[in-house]
Design a protein around this motif. Sequence first.
Motif, PDB file in Angstrom:
ATOM      1  N   SER A   1       9.785 -20.883 -51.244  1.00 19.97           N
ATOM      2  CA  SER A   1       8.327 -20.827 -51.203  1.00 19.97           C
ATOM      3  C   SER A   1       7.744 -19.652 -51.962  1.00 19.97           C
ATOM      4  N   GLY A   2       8.533 -18.616 -52.220  1.00 22.04           N
ATOM      5  CA  GLY A   2       7.992 -17.452 -52.893  1.00 22.04           C
ATOM      6  C   GLY A   2       7.421 -16.421 -51.950  1.00 22.04           C
ATOM      7  N   VAL A   3       7.534 -16.630 -50.668  1.00 25.84           N
ATOM      8  CA  VAL A   3       7.031 -15.661 -49.701  1.00 25.84           C
ATOM      9  C   VAL A   3       7.893 -14.408 -49.755  1.00 25.84           C
ATOM     10  N   PRO A   4       7.278 -13.214 -49.875  1.00 25.60           N
ATOM     11  CA  PRO A   4       8.090 -11.992 -49.913  1.00 25.60           C
ATOM     12  C   PRO A   4       8.923 -11.833 -48.643  1.00 25.60           C
ATOM     13  N   LYS A   5      10.059 -11.196 -48.789  1.00 26.79           N
ATOM     14  CA  LYS A   5      10.919 -10.918 -47.644  1.00 26.79           C
ATOM     15  C   LYS A   5      10.248  -9.865 -46.770  1.00 26.79           C
ATOM     16  N   LEU A   6      10.050 -10.202 -45.512  1.00 26.82           N
ATOM     17  CA  LEU A   6       9.423  -9.263 -44.595  1.00 26.82           C
ATOM     18  C   LEU A   6      10.444  -8.254 -44.087  1.00 26.82           C
ATOM     19  N   HIS A   7       9.995  -7.046 -43.851  1.00 30.26           N
ATOM     20  CA  HIS A   7      10.870  -6.003 -43.331  1.00 30.26           C
ATOM     21  C   HIS A   7      10.812  -5.942 -41.810  1.00 30.26           C
ATOM     22  N   ALA A   8       9.609  -6.028 -41.248  1.00 28.62           N
ATOM     23  CA  ALA A   8       9.431  -5.885 -39.802  1.00 28.62           C
ATOM     24  C   ALA A   8       9.031  -7.191 -39.134  1.00 28.62           C
ATOM     25  N   GLY A   9       8.152  -7.948 -39.775  1.00 30.97           N
ATOM     26  CA  GLY A   9       7.588  -9.147 -39.154  1.00 30.97           C
ATOM     27  C   GLY A   9       8.468 -10.367 -39.301  1.00 30.97           C
ATOM     28  N   ASP A  10       8.102 -11.404 -38.574  1.00 31.13           N
ATOM     29  CA  ASP A  10       8.777 -12.690 -38.615  1.00 31.13           C
ATOM     30  C   ASP A  10       7.693 -13.762 -38.562  1.00 31.13           C
ATOM     31  N   PHE A  11       7.619 -14.594 -39.602  1.00 30.29           N
ATOM     32  CA  PHE A  11       6.540 -15.579 -39.695  1.00 30.29           C
ATOM     33  C   PHE A  11       6.504 -16.520 -38.503  1.00 30.29           C
ATOM     34  N   GLU A  12       7.672 -16.858 -37.975  1.00 32.93           N
ATOM     35  CA  GLU A  12       7.726 -17.802 -36.865  1.00 32.93           C
ATOM     36  C   GLU A  12       7.404 -17.124 -35.540  1.00 32.93           C
TER      37      GLU A  12
ATOM     38  N   TYR B   1       2.184  -5.832 -37.584  1.00 31.60           N
ATOM     39  CA  TYR B   1       0.784  -6.079 -37.902  1.00 31.60           C
ATOM     40  C   TYR B   1       0.424  -5.448 -39.245  1.00 31.60           C
ATOM     41  N   ARG B   2       0.860  -4.216 -39.480  1.00 29.97           N
ATOM     42  CA  ARG B   2       0.543  -3.554 -40.750  1.00 29.97           C
ATOM     43  C   ARG B   2       1.120  -4.318 -41.939  1.00 29.97           C
ATOM     44  N   GLU B   3       2.302  -4.865 -41.772  1.00 34.75           N
ATOM     45  CA  GLU B   3       2.924  -5.630 -42.858  1.00 34.75           C
ATOM     46  C   GLU B   3       2.128  -6.894 -43.158  1.00 34.75           C
TER      47      GLU B   3
ATOM     48  N   LEU C   1      13.931   3.370 -45.185  1.00 34.95           N
ATOM     49  CA  LEU C   1      12.958   3.392 -44.090  1.00 34.95           C
ATOM     50  C   LEU C   1      12.633   1.983 -43.603  1.00 34.95           C
ATOM     51  N   ASN C   2      12.613   1.028 -44.538  1.00 33.57           N
ATOM     52  CA  ASN C   2      12.257  -0.361 -44.186  1.00 33.57           C
ATOM     53  C   ASN C   2      13.459  -1.207 -43.794  1.00 33.57           C
ATOM     54  N   HIS C   3      14.618  -0.589 -43.690  1.00 37.84           N
ATOM     55  CA  HIS C   3      15.823  -1.307 -43.247  1.00 37.84           C
ATOM     56  C   HIS C   3      15.891  -1.185 -41.723  1.00 37.84           C
ATOM     57  N   PHE C   4      15.102  -2.024 -41.053  1.00 37.03           N
ATOM     58  CA  PHE C   4      14.968  -1.898 -39.608  1.00 37.03           C
ATOM     59  C   PHE C   4      16.181  -2.511 -38.897  1.00 37.03           C
ATOM     60  N   PRO C   5      16.462  -2.036 -37.686  1.00 35.19           N
ATOM     61  CA  PRO C   5      17.583  -2.604 -36.921  1.00 35.19           C
ATOM     62  C   PRO C   5      17.404  -4.102 -36.692  1.00 35.19           C
ATOM     63  N   ARG C   6      18.518  -4.822 -36.666  1.00 39.01           N
ATOM     64  CA  ARG C   6      18.452  -6.259 -36.365  1.00 39.01           C
ATOM     65  C   ARG C   6      18.390  -6.501 -34.870  1.00 39.01           C
ATOM     66  N   GLY C   7      18.654  -5.449 -34.095  1.00 36.38           N
ATOM     67  CA  GLY C   7      18.598  -5.572 -32.654  1.00 36.38           C
ATOM     68  C   GLY C   7      18.869  -4.226 -32.007  1.00 36.38           C
ATOM     69  N   TYR C   8      18.787  -4.222 -30.703  1.00 38.16           N
ATOM     70  CA  TYR C   8      19.003  -2.989 -29.946  1.00 38.16           C
ATOM     71  C   TYR C   8      19.865  -3.323 -28.742  1.00 38.16           C
ATOM     72  N   SER C   9      20.779  -2.432 -28.420  1.00 39.33           N
ATOM     73  CA  SER C   9      21.586  -2.631 -27.224  1.00 39.33           C
ATOM     74  C   SER C   9      21.351  -1.461 -26.268  1.00 39.33           C
ATOM     75  N   GLN C  10      21.571  -1.738 -24.990  1.00 39.98           N
ATOM     76  CA  GLN C  10      21.356  -0.727 -23.965  1.00 39.98           C
ATOM     77  C   GLN C  10      22.680  -0.064 -23.631  1.00 39.98           C
ATOM     78  N   ARG C  11      22.745   1.266 -23.749  1.00 34.93           N
ATOM     79  CA  ARG C  11      23.980   1.986 -23.419  1.00 34.93           C
ATOM     80  C   ARG C  11      24.230   1.844 -21.917  1.00 34.93           C
ATOM     81  N   ALA C  12      25.431   1.393 -21.551  1.00 33.80           N
ATOM     82  CA  ALA C  12      25.724   1.147 -20.140  1.00 33.80           C
ATOM     83  C   ALA C  12      27.194   1.420 -19.855  1.00 33.80           C
ATOM     84  N   SER C  13      27.460   1.738 -18.598  1.00 29.52           N
ATOM     85  CA  SER C  13      28.836   1.840 -18.106  1.00 29.52           C
ATOM     86  C   SER C  13      29.250   0.485 -17.555  1.00 29.52           C
TER      87      SER C  13
END
Length: 699
Positions: A646-657, A236-238, A53-65
């Motif tokens: 640093s010991g910061v946990p790996k985020l699933h959804a968020g990005d610190f930067e 935000y929840r993360e 469930l927490n293995h979120f997509p790295r990106g999204y593409s738009q289906r197009a002709s």
Amino acid sequence: MGLSRQGVTPRDLRLTLAAMQELLQPISDALAVSRRLLEPLARLKLLRVIDLLNHFPRGYSQRASVKDLKAGMHASIVARVISASNKATKKRRLKLTEALLDDGSGLIKAVFFNQPWLVSRLVPDTVLRLSGLVDYNYGEWSIKPAHWEFADKSELTSSQAAPLIAEYPLVEGIGNDDLTGLVALALPRFAPLVPDLLPDELSRRLRLMPQAEAYAQAHAPADSKRLQAALLSLKYREFFLLQVGLRLRRRSEAADETLMISVDDDLRQRARRYFPFEMTGAQKRVCREIETDLTHAGRMHRLLQGDVGSGKTAVALYASLLMVGSGFQCAWLAPTEVLARQHLASLTRYLAGTRVKIGLLLGGMPKAARSGLLGELEAGRLHIVIGTHALLEDDVKFARLGLCVIDEQHKFGVNQRAQIRRKGPRPHLLAMSATPIPRTLSMTLYGGLDVSILDELPPGRMPVRTEWVHRSREQAAYEKIRREIAAGGRAYFIYPLVNESENVEARSAIEFAERLKNEHFPEFRVGLVHGQMSGEQKEEVMARFRAGEIEILAATVVVEVGVDVPEANVMVIENAERFGLAQLHQLRGRVGRGQRQSFLYLFGDPRTEDAIKRLNALCATNDGFKIAEEDLKMRGFGDFAGTRQSGVPKLHAGDFEKDLDALIQARKDAALFGAAISEEKTRDCLELHFGREFRLMDV
């Protein structure tokens, strides 16, 4: 605005336990998973339902002709192979494979790099599904696939495809369709079971998408608007979970008085009389902050940041003396022997004639000396021990460890930092760094630590004058250096390599030490120090340099930290374009430590825009925090000094930067609402999402 305290009823607890059991069960038990996918899923670390469930997509593409493409868009297309061939390029190591494709509305060329074997697989009439950046040049469309896989011919005419297609991180042996299918099976059954720590009141106030719906939209978005709302909700929840967890841990320690000490005027004056100078205002302020930590229940978790020469060692010694005066021992952990020996020299100088006993523990010590030191330490007769990784050995035991000082803490792995703290009853922690962390990142990298900043240099220190010297002007710089040494100064010459290399076009310390001695400065004595020398050899050369028996020291970056020679007022960095900005600033800190005007000469001819920016940035300012901010802009968060350790946990959804605003908001809200959330539910959510990684976050 507040919330009533949420109790946990037996029914709530049963529901939570049942949900946890469901979410933590192996994917292979919960879903119908093909046996061929088990090994690739394990390599992706997707072992449990919650991992999927927490293995979120790295990106999204738009289906197009093809007929609807626009240059620069990230698109997903399904097309039939017309032909494929390998192409030669002018670069020997670069091979291109080009496939001409037809989706029924137009032609497009797919370009693959260094995969010549694909020609045998991309046979005519094969159908591919590709996603990537598209471009239009010389009257034809092209795509460089970030992801591709074989597809069924029925997809060529299908009108049921989603407008946005999730693209998952993959490994060999598992395709995007495989993961999409597994997630589609898991979402309706398991997403509603994921515990939601966010209070309903706060969720409504922020107008966040409900968590289960956010999971569904993040994996299979209906449209761009709902996708963005889903990602914001999950990010935000993360962040909120992380911040509530950190506050919970502090609360759990708050009542522990095991290491709480009493600091009266007598102890304060006894500690301060060992410093033969008036502390700066910044040092006094940080000492007060540390006193507050040590005199209250709980544990100190403090990061002390300060530019080179700002007086971090004196502050750490003051904290150590308060603990020693209260009957505790202190451990100082340093990343290199050079830095450990420098700390020993500094503390010995400060504490000469006192009853405070200091020891040095290094790897490779004679067995008898090591055994004697360990005996003194375990018996409590050794008050402060300074050491390298040798301090982490199992046989190093303390009688009453109360404070760990970790210098250049980002150079230690999180497990190593945890290891030293396990040698006492979770002792106080003072982490030090002369590599300033940008203010915008302190809360993200070290959310579990309080941050103190030494932003004031001792009086009389003059800023180092930094000059970028092109090769054509080196001789003029040599003459300036000659005059400074003749007037009583000393000089470092820093090289990127120890020995000359056929593969790297850069100057080496060994080769140029001879040239400095024989060609450029025959009237002065030249020493050499580098990482391939033993600790004793390096210390012998450094001692001669400190004593003035050597006027010029040729070195590699082993002198980056821990070298304090006030008489050294000149530094030359050869091939400066090969060093990072933060490292150049660290090296600059080896000069400017006395009362003489100091100079840094950057020798080199940078050939890239980034290298030119680095040298210009260093010449523009001596402010370490400005340097750190500029370094962050150039390198990005993920590659910034220390973040990987640093010991910061790996985020699933968020990005610190990228999601800093959401993090800041979550931190504020956690302070307002966190106390009303049950500890049991918080611990369950932390274990579910982060596991052991969260438990290591404050070390």
